[in-house]
Design an enzyme around this catalytic site. Structure first.
Site, PDB file in Angstrom:
ATOM      1  N   SER A  24       0.836  -1.218   0.000  1.00 29.05           N
ATOM      2  CA  SER A  24       0.000   0.000   0.000  1.00 29.05           C
ATOM      3  C   SER A  24       0.858   1.251   0.000  1.00 29.05           C
ATOM      4  O   SER A  24       0.351   2.357   0.169  1.00 29.05           O
ATOM      5  CB  SER A  24      -0.920  -0.005   1.220  1.00 29.05           C
ATOM      6  N   ASN A 111      -2.001  -2.212  13.320  1.00 25.86           N
ATOM      7  CA  ASN A 111      -3.455  -2.000  13.309  1.00 25.86           C
ATOM      8  C   ASN A 111      -3.853  -0.728  14.055  1.00 25.86           C
ATOM      9  O   ASN A 111      -4.681   0.056  13.578  1.00 25.86           O
ATOM     10  CB  ASN A 111      -4.168  -3.216  13.926  1.00 25.86           C
ATOM     11  N   THR A 156     -38.855  29.136  -8.245  1.00 30.43           N
ATOM     12  CA  THR A 156     -39.260  27.830  -7.714  1.00 30.43           C
ATOM     13  C   THR A 156     -39.637  27.016  -8.951  1.00 30.43           C
ATOM     14  O   THR A 156     -40.090  27.587  -9.963  1.00 30.43           O
ATOM     15  CB  THR A 156     -40.477  27.901  -6.761  1.00 30.43           C
ATOM     16  N   HIS A 157     -39.470  25.730  -8.867  1.00 31.05           N
ATOM     17  CA  HIS A 157     -39.754  24.850 -10.027  1.00 31.05           C
ATOM     18  C   HIS A 157     -39.058  25.343 -11.288  1.00 31.05           C
ATOM     19  O   HIS A 157     -39.594  25.188 -12.392  1.00 31.05           O
ATOM     20  CB  HIS A 157     -41.265  24.735 -10.284  1.00 31.05           C
ATOM     21  N   SER A 278     -15.056  26.633 -28.045  1.00 28.87           N
ATOM     22  CA  SER A 278     -15.307  25.373 -28.739  1.00 28.87           C
ATOM     23  C   SER A 278     -14.296  25.240 -29.865  1.00 28.87           C
ATOM     24  O   SER A 278     -13.859  26.234 -30.443  1.00 28.87           O
ATOM     25  CB  SER A 278     -16.730  25.396 -29.301  1.00 28.87           C
ATOM     26  N   LYS A 284     -18.587  30.334 -29.159  1.00 29.38           N
ATOM     27  CA  LYS A 284     -18.938  29.756 -27.857  1.00 29.38           C
ATOM     28  C   LYS A 284     -18.043  30.204 -26.710  1.00 29.38           C
ATOM     29  O   LYS A 284     -16.849  30.367 -26.857  1.00 29.38           O
ATOM     30  CB  LYS A 284     -18.871  28.226 -27.942  1.00 29.38           C
ATOM     31  N   ASN A 286     -17.999  28.533 -23.061  1.00 32.64           N
ATOM     32  CA  ASN A 286     -18.642  27.466 -22.290  1.00 32.64           C
ATOM     33  C   ASN A 286     -18.224  27.472 -20.814  1.00 32.64           C
ATOM     34  O   ASN A 286     -17.062  27.731 -20.506  1.00 32.64           O
ATOM     35  CB  ASN A 286     -18.289  26.097 -22.891  1.00 32.64           C
ATOM     36  N   GLU A 291     -19.125  23.075 -14.882  1.00 33.36           N
ATOM     37  CA  GLU A 291     -19.567  21.754 -15.350  1.00 33.36           C
ATOM     38  C   GLU A 291     -18.676  20.645 -14.802  1.00 33.36           C
ATOM     39  O   GLU A 291     -19.151  19.574 -14.404  1.00 33.36           O
ATOM     40  CB  GLU A 291     -19.563  21.704 -16.880  1.00 33.36           C
ATOM     41  N   TYR A 318      -9.452  -6.048  12.989  1.00 35.63           N
ATOM     42  CA  TYR A 318      -8.807  -5.612  11.749  1.00 35.63           C
ATOM     43  C   TYR A 318      -8.918  -6.675  10.658  1.00 35.63           C
ATOM     44  O   TYR A 318      -8.772  -7.874  10.916  1.00 35.63           O
ATOM     45  CB  TYR A 318      -7.315  -5.306  11.997  1.00 35.63           C
ATOM     46  N   GLN A 323      -7.337  -1.757   4.408  1.00 32.68           N
ATOM     47  CA  GLN A 323      -6.260  -1.019   3.745  1.00 32.68           C
ATOM     48  C   GLN A 323      -6.794  -0.209   2.567  1.00 32.68           C
ATOM     49  O   GLN A 323      -6.230   0.816   2.198  1.00 32.68           O
ATOM     50  CB  GLN A 323      -5.196  -2.011   3.267  1.00 32.68           C
ATOM     51  N   LYS A 326      -7.971   3.924   2.332  1.00 30.88           N
ATOM     52  CA  LYS A 326      -7.198   5.131   2.042  1.00 30.88           C
ATOM     53  C   LYS A 326      -7.256   5.560   0.576  1.00 30.88           C
ATOM     54  O   LYS A 326      -7.431   6.740   0.280  1.00 30.88           O
ATOM     55  CB  LYS A 326      -5.742   4.942   2.508  1.00 30.88           C
TER      56      LYS A 326
HETATM   57  N1  ARG Z   1      -1.091  -1.233   5.397  1.00 26.44           N
HETATM   58  C1  ARG Z   1      -2.046  -1.667   6.374  1.00 26.44           C
HETATM   59  C2  ARG Z   1      -3.339  -0.846   6.247  1.00 26.44           C
HETATM   60  O1  ARG Z   1      -3.280   0.207   5.717  1.00 26.44           O
HETATM   61  C3  ARG Z   1      -1.477  -1.490   7.741  1.00 26.44           C
HETATM   62  C4  ARG Z   1      -2.028  -2.426   8.731  1.00 26.44           C
HETATM   63  C5  ARG Z   1      -1.501  -3.789   8.476  1.00 26.44           C
HETATM   64  N2  ARG Z   1      -1.983  -4.707   9.429  1.00 26.44           N
HETATM   65  C6  ARG Z   1      -1.986  -6.033   9.212  1.00 26.44           C
HETATM   66  N3  ARG Z   1      -2.461  -6.776  10.138  1.00 26.44           N
HETATM   67  N4  ARG Z   1      -1.553  -6.526   8.068  1.00 26.44           N
HETATM   68  O2  ARG Z   1      -4.370  -1.275   6.699  1.00 26.44           O
END
Ligand code: ARG
Length: 463
Positions: A24, A111, A156-157, A278, A284, A286, A291, A318, A323, A326
């Site tokens: 990660s 964790n 309105t509407h 455009s 144009k 725009n 948008e 956990y 993971q 994120k």
């Molecule tokens: N990279 C993991 C995450 O973002 C960290 C926690 C890892 N824990 C584990 N038991 N493998 O969740």
């Protein structure tokens, strides 16, 4: 592949494709400074509780500071072999200060570490968001003050309903953004609780001083259940919800800008810097920026559904699924932030087409309600006034004229309560001025409200 810290119970190395799949680092690398700050606070506490010596603490802390400087200057050698940001930092530390660096993980696990890092990281973002939201409110309040008495059609509407002031409309936007600010301020409270010390899921056999770490990191309190603490991602869901609400508001604002800029409405112009032409139609101009903001909203809503769905089937505690929180959240933060940061400039450079706004605000029998209220002020029950004015509108429609074009004689044929003062009542300017209570559209009311917003923001440093 290098030996990762947990690898001793394995006889085989992790498959290279699996490592690439499960790492990660490319996402959580942004947590590096939170991670280091958390570890510095953690080792301070380990020392004060007697789990490491003060010279070990000094070595570790100095080492961590070196790692931080390297990371900040883009000089740290990151490696996916170490899976994530936490293990990379630990390994970098050990390679700088040696085995003593291996003591940092005492009494904690990744964790509780990742949950702590993420809360810290988001807390900083909340502060940035609040600044951005205040910027937008400051711009809106200033433009609203400038347009406190500019007539504008209220809809309105999607049909012209009553005249309003342009300033009042802008302050409505300001209210939405202010609610986002309040939502974030509340969010900051619930995010600001520290999970560290929960370790993998059950706590640790070591005596720790969790409050000491919390205090050092600016957390308000510590979590009360270790199992919940390592598996709770409510704060991530809350943030994804906040992003969605902000984007919903920005998108509604942008939808109005797109409509108003349409030559059929011709109510406002956006600065050319916020529009594009455009490639084929030379005439144009725009409204691409509004948008795009409207369009990006869908993706941010997707993050909310994504994170809720990610969590919905997870047993305590956990699970590696988490993971994925994120990448979902960071993407929605990037998008929301980029939209937020464009808004102040786009809004402050927008211009009102006053003639058109006045003429549309005066069209479509927009003061019919004023006429009905006029009759009721003279004693007619409102339902009856409503009916009488409906008849007058029908009459005007047949003759293709507006209310103000009716002669007194014509008007009196519907009700003899109508007198010479009526033409003033039918004037949209009278209409807006008569709504001068708290939260109403009158120029005086808009001035008061804008001034209050500007005052609130100036107090905290806006200029
Ligand atoms: N990279 C993991 C995450 O973002 C960290 C926690 C890892 N824990 C584990 N038991 N493998 O969740």
């Amino acid at each position: 592949m290098k030996n990762v810290t947990w690898s001793s119970r394995f006889t085989k190395q992790m498959d290279a494709d699996v490592l690439e799949f499960s790492q990660s680092l490319n996402i959580d690398i942004v947590l590096f400074s939170s991670d280091i700050n958390v570890t510095i606070a953690h080792v301070d506490m380990l020392e004060s509780c007697g789990h490491i010596t003060s010279s070990e603490k000094k070595k570790i802390t100095n080492g961590l500071k070196k790692v931080l400087t390297l990371a900040e200057n883009g000089k740290l050698k990151w490696s996916v072999d170490f899976e994530d940001v936490h293990m990379n930092i630990e390994n970098a530390l050990v390679s700088i200060i040696g085995d003593v660096g291996k003591k940092i993980h005492l009494g904690r696990s990744r964790n509780d570490l990742v949950a702590t890092d993420l809360r810290l990281y988001l807390r900083d973002f909340i502060d940035l968001y609040i600044d951005q939201l205040r910027d937008i409110q400051f711009v809106l309040a200033n433009v609203a003050m400038k347009h406190s008495d500019s007539l504008f059609p209220g809809f309105t509407h999607m049909q012209v309903a009553q005249p309003v002031t342009f300033g009042h409309h802008l302050l409505a936007w300001c209210e939405m953004i202010h609610r986002d600010e309040i939502r974030l301020i509340n969010n900051r409270e619930s995010i600001n609780i520290m999970p560290l010390g929960s370790a993998a899921l059950s706590g640790t056999s070591l005596k720790l001083n969790r409050s000491m770490v919390a205090k050092a990191l600016g957390f308000k309190s510590v979590t009360k259940n270790s199992m919940d603490a390592v598996s709770d991602r409510d704060f991530v869901c809350d943030f994804a919800y906040v992003n969605s609400m902000i984007m919903m508001h920005l998108s509604r604002i942008c939808e109005e800008l797109v409509l108003w800029m349409n030559p059929q409405f011709g109510l406002v112009e956006l600065d050319e810097g916020f529009c594009t032409g455009s490639s084929i139609m030379p005439q144009k101009k725009n409204p691409d920026v509004p948008e795009l903001i409207r369009g990006k909203t869908g993706g941010v809503y997707g993050s909310l559904v994504g994170i809720l769905t990610l969590m919905k089937g997870l047993p305590l505690t956990y699970n590696r699924d988490m993971q994925e929180d994120k990448s979902i959240l960071f993407e929605s933060i990037d998008t929301t932030m980029s939209c937020l940061s464009l808004m102040p400039k786009m809004l402050s450079t927008m211009s009102l087409n006053k003639d058109n706004a006045t003429s549309i605000a005066s069209s479509s029998f927009s003061t019919a309600t004023d006429l009905a209220e006029y009759l009721s002020k003279k004693g007619m029950p409102f339902r009856t006034s409503h009916h009488v004015v409906g008849d007058i509108v029908k009459f005007c429609e047949k003759k293709s004229i507006q209310l103000k074009d009716l002669s007194l004689k014509d008007l009196r044929s519907f009700s003899d309560l109508i007198e010479t003062d009526i033409h003033k009542v039918l004037d949209p300017l009278t209409s807006i001025k008569s709504r001068n209570g708290v939260g109403e559209t009158a120029p005086q009311s808009v001035k008061r409200e804008s001034a209050a917003i500007i005052k609130r923001l100036k107090k905290i440093g806006f200029k």
